[in-house]
Enzyme design. Structure first.
Site, PDB file in Angstrom:
ATOM      1  N   LYS A  57       1.137  -1.593  -0.103  1.00  0.00           N
ATOM      2  CA  LYS A  57       0.201   0.197   0.008  1.00  0.00           C
ATOM      3  C   LYS A  57       0.881   1.298  -0.259  1.00  0.00           C
ATOM      4  O   LYS A  57       0.879   1.323   0.834  1.00  0.00           O
ATOM      5  CB  LYS A  57      -0.357  -0.128   1.187  1.00  0.00           C
ATOM      6  CG  LYS A  57      -2.121   0.615   1.514  1.00  0.00           C
ATOM      7  CD  LYS A  57      -1.813   2.429   0.271  1.00  0.00           C
ATOM      8  CE  LYS A  57      -2.225   3.152   2.135  1.00  0.00           C
ATOM      9  NZ  LYS A  57      -1.437   4.588   1.327  1.00  0.00           N
TER      10      LYS A  57
ATOM     11  N   GLU B 170       8.889   1.180  11.373  1.00  0.00           N
ATOM     12  CA  GLU B 170       9.850   2.367  11.312  1.00  0.00           C
ATOM     13  C   GLU B 170       9.580   3.769  11.386  1.00  0.00           C
ATOM     14  O   GLU B 170       8.838   3.827  10.399  1.00  0.00           O
ATOM     15  CB  GLU B 170      10.535   2.075  10.184  1.00  0.00           C
ATOM     16  CG  GLU B 170      11.968   2.067  10.136  1.00  0.00           C
ATOM     17  CD  GLU B 170      12.056   4.401   9.639  1.00  0.00           C
ATOM     18  OE1 GLU B 170      12.094   5.063  10.325  1.00  0.00           O
ATOM     19  OE2 GLU B 170      12.625   3.717   8.775  1.00  0.00           O
TER      20      GLU B 170
ATOM     21  N   CYS C 114      13.813   9.875   7.120  1.00  0.00           N
ATOM     22  CA  CYS C 114      13.213   9.431   8.936  1.00  0.00           C
ATOM     23  C   CYS C 114      15.119   9.614   9.006  1.00  0.00           C
ATOM     24  O   CYS C 114      14.235   9.838  11.142  1.00  0.00           O
ATOM     25  CB  CYS C 114      12.809   8.165   8.921  1.00  0.00           C
ATOM     26  SG  CYS C 114      13.908   6.867   7.325  1.00  0.00           S
TER      27      CYS C 114
ATOM     28  N   GLU D 159       9.678  15.588  15.619  1.00  0.00           N
ATOM     29  CA  GLU D 159      10.392  15.196  14.302  1.00  0.00           C
ATOM     30  C   GLU D 159       9.736  16.357  13.678  1.00  0.00           C
ATOM     31  O   GLU D 159       8.162  16.180  13.489  1.00  0.00           O
ATOM     32  CB  GLU D 159      10.099  13.839  14.117  1.00  0.00           C
ATOM     33  CG  GLU D 159      10.132  13.198  12.347  1.00  0.00           C
ATOM     34  CD  GLU D 159      10.070  11.999  11.990  1.00  0.00           C
ATOM     35  OE1 GLU D 159       8.492  11.907  11.775  1.00  0.00           O
ATOM     36  OE2 GLU D 159      10.936  11.349  11.462  1.00  0.00           O
TER      37      GLU D 159
END
Ligand code: NAI
Ligand code: MG
Length: 483
Positions: free
Chosen positions: A179, A254, A288, A385
């Protein structure tokens, strides 16, 4: 049409065929360099995910399930070579779709090919063990596929993440339902067509684009899926972990980070500089493992601030196909998130900013790279983040303080230590809370051979390298009594 692959991007790829979403609905895919619509993509929902899971099941019962490890490896290697036949086309698609500068998109294509080469070569080298046991027994272990694996991926590095997750899963004999993100899915579709043309059996890989809350949620909760791997936000990662708990299946998460680079007084600053800056602005900071925190010891603090500022002042931001240092963010929504952080920085000192080029289209999702210095470690810009081209420089006095600040967030993905002192390098490698530690370098995204993953809110499970092959398989112990 995606030329010369000739696929219709408004379709899903299920059981080796291109089919529209069962609802007939589509979603617009936006080019973030301009704000224009690139094309329409399928709005897959739970019925389409169902069909994809059934196709994957059928593949496991058919040719794909019967392929030997060597055959699977050879298949992956052929797909990897076919990817290399389409480098320019894939790079263009990724650049237009994600907004990343063309040469960075090209590097991602090469990384995808390298993953397939690595996992192609590794497929038949995952051996079990024989275990000494009681008299009269022979005991051995087998590594078997989970079955159907679900892969929910984000928009920042579609090709690299397909390589590391779908590549490893196929190597171990799983059948995949992928996906891709609603913001960027063209290379996932192109990859499916390349794999089909290279001869991947029907159903071994299925791709269903759609919204996270629809196709993504349906995939993570599907009782026919035996493993989920997810890369994306912490919030969605938590929901996915809850969804899979209903089916008691393993999940790899993750979830990004706030990765520090720690620069000591005795570091080779000239060698460090390109890593310090590039790890923050690569893919416009939407990585990331981006290094968004630069911790600098007081003796070299002024020098590092000045030299990083000099580099920032030269950074140019513009359309992906202009191939400058930095492209737009993936979407205006992502720009809003980053602008929201910048709005909370009035108490901080901006020491340098890059330029947005004059001819950057007004509808593009551009944010000028921004460097802050003297940032308190507890500030939201030093804790959360941001996922944009923003870095903060934080001073520290000694090793103990460096460790406390470096480990003082909820994340733990990547860290680096810059120092010429070998004993300090070893101490820091142990002390830093991260899934990967780099000494005198920084490896955002690179290194297909290197196990990768986080701790804390960065997630759990390991991808890349051989470690991923263990994650994408189940160990069976066989104990035979034969006297
Ligand atoms: P997201 O986590 O919503 O999207 C990632 C993937 O998850 C997409 O394919 C999306 O469709 C899917 N998804 C969304 N909701 C879902 C659900 N309920 N069930 C199953 N799948 C679902 O990330 P988003 O909204 O695009 O970005 C927001 C923030 O997330 C970024 O600012 C960044 O901080 C972080 N992020 C981190 C990434 C990483 O590489 N670790 C990648 C992308 C985003
Ligand atoms: Mg989201």
């Amino acid at each position: 049409m995606l030329r010369p692959l000739q696929i219709d991007p408004s379709k899903c790829f299920i059981a080796g065929s291109w089919v529209g979403a069962l609802s007939g609905e589509t979603l617009p895919l936006v080019n973030p360099s301009e704000g224009s619509t690139l094309c329409d993509i399928a709005r897959g929902k739970s019925a389409d995910i169902d069909a994809a899971v059934r196709a994957a099941d059928a593949a496991l019962a058919g040719t794909w399930g019967k392929a030997t490890a060597a055959e699977r490896g050879r298949m992956l290697a052929s797909i990897g070579r076919a990817v290399l036949d389409h480098v320019d086309e894939l790079a263009q698609l990724e650049a237009m779709d994600v907004g990343k500068p063309l040469s960075q998109a090209r590097a991602d294509v090469l990384a995808l090919a390298r993953y397939l080469e690595f996992y192609g070569g590794a497929a038949d080298k995952v051996h079990g063990e024989t275990i000494p046991y009681l008299d009269g027994y022979t005991v051995y272990t087998l590594r078997e596929p989970h079955g159907v694996t679900g892969h929910i991926i984000p928009w920042n590095y579609p090709m690299q993440i397909i390589g590391r997750s779908v590549g490893a899963a196929l190597a171990m004999g799983n059948a995949c339902v992928l996906k891709p993100a609603e913001e960027a899915c063209l290379t996932a579709l192109a990859f499916a067509e390349i794999a089909r043309q290279a001869g991947l059996p029907d159903g071994a890989l299925n791709v269903v684009p759609g919204l996270g809350a629809e196709a993504g949620a349906a995939l993570s909760a599907h009782p026919g899926v035996q493993h989920i791997s997810f890369t994306g936000s912490v919030g969605v990662g938590k929901r996915i972990q809850q969804a899979v708990s209903a089916n008691v299946v393993p999940v790899t998460l993750e979830l990004g980070g706030k990765s520090p680079q720690v620069v000591f007084d005795d570091a080779d600053i000239a060698a460090a500089l390109p890593f310090l800056v590039n790890a923050g602005i690569q893919n416009a900071g939407q990585t990331c493992s981006a290094s968004s925190r630069i911790l600098v010891q007081r003796g070299v603090y002024d020098q590092v601030v000045e030299e990083m500022s000099g580099r920032y002042a030269q950074l140019r931001t513009g359309p992906a196909l202009s191939d400058l240092d930095v492209g737009p963010l993936v979407s205006l929504r992502q720009k809003e998130i980053v602008d929201g952080f910048l709005a909370k920085s009035s108490d901080l000192q901006i020491v340098a900013q890059g330029q947005i080029v004059d001819d950057a289209p007004a509808g593009g999702a551009y944010v000028a790279p921004t460097l802050f210095a003297g940032v308190p470690p507890g500030h939201t810009l030093a804790q959360d983040e941001i996922f944009g081209p923003v870095q903060v420089i934080i001073p520290f006095a000694d090793e103990a303080e460096a460790i406390a600040i470096a480990n003082g967030t909820d994340f733990g993905l990547v860290a680096s230590c810059w120092s010429e002192n070998g004993a300090r390098q070893m101490r820091m490698a142990r002390a830093l809370r991260a899934g990967q530690v780099f000494i005198n370098n920084y490896g955002a995204g690179g290194g297909v051979e290197l196990p990768f993953g986080g701790t804390g809110l960065s997630g759990h499970g390991r991808e890349k390298g051989f470690e991923a092959l263990y994650g994408f398989s189940v160990l069976k112990t066989v104990a035979a009594l034969h006297h």
